[in-house]
Scaffold this motif. Sequence first.
Motif, short mmCIF file in Angstrom:
data_model
loop_
_atom_site.label_atom_id
_atom_site.label_comp_id
_atom_site.label_asym_id
_atom_site.label_seq_id
_atom_site.Cartn_x
_atom_site.Cartn_y
_atom_site.Cartn_z
N LEU A 59 4.00 2.00 6.38
CA LEU A 59 3.34 2.42 5.14
C LEU A 59 4.34 2.98 4.14
CD1 LEU A 59 0.01 4.21 6.16
CD2 LEU A 59 0.28 2.06 4.94
N VAL A 60 5.23 3.82 4.63
CA VAL A 60 6.24 4.41 3.75
C VAL A 60 7.09 3.30 3.13
CG1 VAL A 60 8.31 5.87 3.67
CG2 VAL A 60 6.28 6.62 4.93
N PRO A 68 1.69 -3.62 -2.34
CA PRO A 68 0.35 -3.06 -2.20
C PRO A 68 -0.54 -3.79 -1.19
CG PRO A 68 0.60 -4.10 -4.34
CD PRO A 68 1.94 -4.11 -3.69
N GLU A 69 -0.41 -5.10 -1.09
CA GLU A 69 -1.26 -5.83 -0.14
C GLU A 69 -0.87 -5.49 1.30
OE1 GLU A 69 -1.15 -9.97 -1.23
OE2 GLU A 69 -1.74 -9.50 -3.29
N ALA A 70 0.42 -5.47 1.57
CA ALA A 70 0.89 -5.11 2.91
C ALA A 70 0.55 -3.65 3.21
CB ALA A 70 2.40 -5.34 3.02
N TYR A 71 0.64 -2.81 2.19
CA TYR A 71 0.30 -1.40 2.35
C TYR A 71 -1.17 -1.26 2.74
CZ TYR A 71 -0.27 3.56 1.29
OH TYR A 71 -0.55 4.90 1.37
N LYS A 72 -2.05 -1.92 2.02
CA LYS A 72 -3.49 -1.84 2.28
C LYS A 72 -3.82 -2.35 3.68
CE LYS A 72 -7.99 -1.83 1.35
NZ LYS A 72 -8.66 -1.22 2.45
#
Length: 121
Positions: A59-60, A68-72
């Motif tokens: 996440l970091v 953002p897509e990978a984060y979500k």
Amino acid sequence: MNVNEYHIESDINKELDKLIALLLQKEEIIAFQKAESKVEESKWVQDTIEQIKNKQRDLVNFEYYEKPEAYKKTLDELNALNKAIDENITVQQYRASLVEANEVVQFLFKQIQTEVDSITD
């Protein structure tokens, strides 16, 4: 440190060892130690904790590199892992026993503080 101070400190350490031994005999502390061992011995719990740590690191990185897509997606996975660990009976027992053991220790510290305060007043 003079000899007298060393003797006092030595006496305090001896009494502290006695207090710790008594504390380790408390039902709440014994229950906590058993629950802690179960958590440590549980391969599923340990693997899940490791997955959670990895997802947090991911996440970091995803936030830093503005993905953002990978984060979500990773956040959703992390939330699912956290939910699974929160619902695990071994973890629930561990957390409950931790609260009870902490209450015993906090009570003991408050009693010691009260005694020390009454001596210094």
